[in-house]
Write an enzyme that holds these catalytic residues in place. Structure first.
Site, mmCIF file in Angstrom:
data_model
loop_
_atom_site.group_PDB
_atom_site.id
_atom_site.type_symbol
_atom_site.label_atom_id
_atom_site.label_comp_id
_atom_site.label_asym_id
_atom_site.label_seq_id
_atom_site.Cartn_x
_atom_site.Cartn_y
_atom_site.Cartn_z
ATOM 1 N N HIS A 18 -4.232 -5.984 -17.398
ATOM 2 C CA HIS A 18 -3.668 -6.788 -16.306
ATOM 3 C C HIS A 18 -3.643 -8.289 -16.573
ATOM 4 C CE1 HIS A 18 -4.314 -2.965 -14.233
ATOM 5 N NE2 HIS A 18 -3.291 -3.346 -13.499
ATOM 6 N N CYS B 24 -8.908 -8.728 -18.226
ATOM 7 C CA CYS B 24 -8.594 -7.322 -18.525
ATOM 8 C C CYS B 24 -7.387 -7.298 -19.469
ATOM 9 C CB CYS B 24 -8.259 -6.590 -17.228
ATOM 10 S SG CYS B 24 -7.379 -5.039 -17.464
ATOM 11 N N LYS C 137 5.473 -4.873 -12.230
ATOM 12 C CA LYS C 137 5.885 -5.778 -11.154
ATOM 13 C C LYS C 137 5.160 -7.107 -11.301
ATOM 14 C CE LYS C 137 7.983 -4.911 -7.613
ATOM 15 N NZ LYS C 137 9.383 -5.164 -7.273
ATOM 16 N N LYS D 206 5.351 -3.867 -21.673
ATOM 17 C CA LYS D 206 5.202 -2.824 -20.662
ATOM 18 C C LYS D 206 5.727 -3.383 -19.345
ATOM 19 C CE LYS D 206 2.109 0.186 -18.173
ATOM 20 N NZ LYS D 206 0.999 0.139 -17.269
ATOM 21 N N CYS E 237 -7.108 -2.111 -12.477
ATOM 22 C CA CYS E 237 -7.334 -0.776 -13.065
ATOM 23 C C CYS E 237 -8.214 0.080 -12.170
ATOM 24 C CB CYS E 237 -8.032 -0.874 -14.418
ATOM 25 S SG CYS E 237 -7.080 -1.662 -15.708
ATOM 26 N N HIS F 195 7.409 4.284 -12.934
ATOM 27 C CA HIS F 195 6.926 5.359 -12.060
ATOM 28 C C HIS F 195 7.965 6.477 -11.977
ATOM 29 C CE1 HIS F 195 4.975 1.634 -10.183
ATOM 30 N NE2 HIS F 195 3.990 2.283 -10.786
ATOM 31 N N HIS G 68 8.660 1.186 -9.499
ATOM 32 C CA HIS G 68 9.612 0.675 -10.491
ATOM 33 C C HIS G 68 10.008 1.836 -11.405
ATOM 34 C CE1 HIS G 68 6.373 0.681 -13.392
ATOM 35 N NE2 HIS G 68 5.705 -0.305 -12.808
ATOM 36 N N CYS H 141 -12.382 -4.335 -13.048
ATOM 37 C CA CYS H 141 -10.993 -4.809 -12.909
ATOM 38 C C CYS H 141 -10.393 -4.095 -11.713
ATOM 39 C CB CYS H 141 -10.167 -4.503 -14.158
ATOM 40 S SG CYS H 141 -8.400 -4.810 -13.861
#
Ligand code: MSP
Length: 522
Positions: free
Chosen positions: A158, A155, A308, A305, A133, A24, A21, A130
């Site tokens: 996430h 987490c 996806k 943030k 992560c 990145h 995305h 996690c």
């Protein structure tokens, strides 16, 4: 940093559990702009990027798609991650995959050395893990779940439950390096940048470091621990080593010594791995630590943030299909203070495209070239006596070049661009004030017209050189119309010394065409 030095810059390597995305692509573009800048000022530059393919996260994704993790990784690398580099025009010198043989062998070599030197021991471990992560979490890293996870601890990154793991693992004596790390942050204050990330890292280490579990036994998708093949190497320990296995660690000393240490660009969410675990690993192996670890901010969409999994992911191509790769690169480097979070919006990119690229820079280029074509048949005019207005343009060229170069050395990419943009504004203002179209109507103003257009063209060429690391395609087109030799051979830190061709060629189309398409909804 004087020109000619080694400049090895690396991006993090990207997980292949999903497609890229714009978050990145943001890391890739920032590293690429820095690499192109250094390359163009004569530094011995090397840009490394790649993919992180081992671990439970990739294994689970592959299994859920009924394919082997290797087949899954191959597909994602070929269909998504390598094409990303073309989509946003990345000039990487190498691409490393953690499934490359050169990498796996390097990881084993490194780990064996740490084992031989007494930095590895076996023990029992129990903790919350996690998978998103790929990290064991401390209770303080967890938050109360909401929705489907109400009543559970999840987490904080996430928003998904962690898993309780109990295994017999190998450990790295990371706690031995606590003081040496604190000394490093103290003696080399720019080791971790920017300041807020540095403070967070120092605080974290001051709270005390524990030894790091560096192997897993319950699955086998990873590099085998060389002395105990029942274990695979922990995915972060494996992944961090890409930065040295890619440049010949243990097999090509010449290449290794030429490149290492690197400048590491990472998202702030993974700064701890790079500024704590990674230097501790290197210290244990007797290798120099990175030159700097810069933790950039997050791209936010609607204030969150982008990711996806939260369905806010935007594919880079959605933007480049509308605005092109140059505008993508320009926009993200200009609109976001490098090191801070920044919000993406379609309205903002459209507005900047129109005002700064099409009207500001693109129009300037078309006007200068069109006037030289019309009033001098395309032959570059020779300047006569210079007035203070002409000298002010010249002074701006030199000043912004020095300011941009200094800003790039500080990773202040957006500051470099705003300095360069002063020249766009000064040149546009100069043309408006000097009114070359009015001078062209008077026969006795021929020399003044030549001076004004020669001055404007010099400024435009300087801009072309300065902007080439940011917008390689548009500047190449412009250079073909005005410059001589290869654009990328013009030293960017001496941009004003560029040489023009004897004649200019009309631009076939505007550098930044009008966007007719309606904006897709974010
Ligand atoms: N595989 C690890 C890195 C290992 S490096 C030895 C990883 N991969 S990742 O694919 O999840 O993230 C790679 C990079 O993308 C990180 O620097 C991360 O911060 C960045 N980004 C992911 N989402 C982002 C945004 N929304 N905004 C900016 N950068 C973001 O972590």
């Amino acid at each position: 940093m004087p020109a000619g030095d080694s400049f090895f810059i690396a991006t993090p390597i990207f997980y292949v559990n999903d497609v890229p995305h714009i978050g990145h692509a943001y890391t890739e573009v920032a590293a690429d702009v820095l690499a192109r800048w250094h390359r163009q000022r004569g530094d011995d530059t090397w840009l490394l990027t790649g993919t992180d393919e081992h671990g439970q996260k990739i294994l689970r994704t592959a299994t859920s798609h009924d394919v082997t993790p290797q087949a899954w990784a191959d597909k994602l690398v070929t269909e998504s991650w390598k094409p990303l580099l073309e989509t946003v025009d990345i000039s990487n010198d190498d691409f490393i995959r953690t499934t490359d043989e050169r990498h796996e062998k390097g990881v084993q070599r490194f780990l064996q050395k740490l084992h031989d030197d007494g930095y590895i021991y076996q023990g029992e471990f129990e903790g919350f893990y996690c998978v998103g992560c790929e990290e064991y979490k401390q209770p303080g890293d967890l938050v109360d779940g909401t929705g489907a996870f109400e009543g559970e601890q999840v987490c904080a990154i996430h928003s998904k439950p962690v898993e309780l793991l109990k295994e017999s693992n190998y450990f790295f004596r990371m706690s031995d390096f606590e003081q040496r790390l604190l000394d490093l942050y103290e003696s080399q204050p720019d080791f971790v940048q920017p300041e807020n990330v540095r403070n967070e890292i120092v605080q974290f280490v001051k709270q005390g470091l524990r030894d790091l579990s560096i192997s897993r036994q319950t699955f086998d998708w990873g590099v085998k621990v060389p002395w105990d093949e029942e274990h695979v190497v922990y995915v972060w320990f494996d992944a961090l080593l890409n930065y040295v296995t890619a440049i010949g660690y243990g097999v090509d000393d010449e290449q290794f010594d030429r490149r290492w240490p690197a400048v590491q660009l990472v998202g702030k969410d993974i700064a701890r791995f790079h500024a704590v675990i990674w230097p501790a690993m290197l210290m244990a192996a007797g290798l120099p630590v990175p030159k700097a670890v810069f933790g950039h901010g997050w791209l936010l969409v609607g204030g969150e943030k982008m990711s996806k999994s939260k369905l806010t992911g935007i594919a880079p191509q959605q933007i480049t299909d509308v605005f092109g790769a140059d505008a993508f690169r320009y926009y993200f480097m200009r609109a976001i203070t490098f090191g801070q979070d920044g919000n993406f919006s379609w309205e903002d990119i459209s507005a900047r495209y129109q005002a700064e690229l099409a009207n500001g820079f693109g129009n300037l280029a078309s006007r200068v070239i069109a006037m030289i074509t019309r009033y001098f048949d395309g032959t570059v005019p020779v300047a006569g006596e210079l007035t203070s207005a002409d000298l002010a343009v010249r002074e701006t060229e030199l000043r912004v070049t020095a300011a941009a170069d200094a800003a790039m050395d500080r990773f202040a990419i957006n500051e470099a661009l705003s300095s360069i943009w002063e020249l766009v504004d000064v040149l546009n203002g100069y043309i408006t004030e000097q009114e070359p179209w009015a001078l062209a109507k008077k026969d006795d103003q021929r020399e003044r017209l030549a001076t004004v257009l020669a001055t404007a063209l010099r400024g435009l060429g300087t801009l072309t050189v300065l902007l080439s690391p940011f917008m390689p395609t548009a500047t190449r087109t412009l250079w073909e119309a005005i410059g001589q030799g290869e654009l990328t051979s013009q030293p960017v830190d001496r941009a004003a010394e560029w040489s023009s061709a004897p004649t200019v060629q009309p631009l076939a189309a505007g550098l930044f065409p009008r966007i007719e398409q309606p904006e897709p909804a974010a």
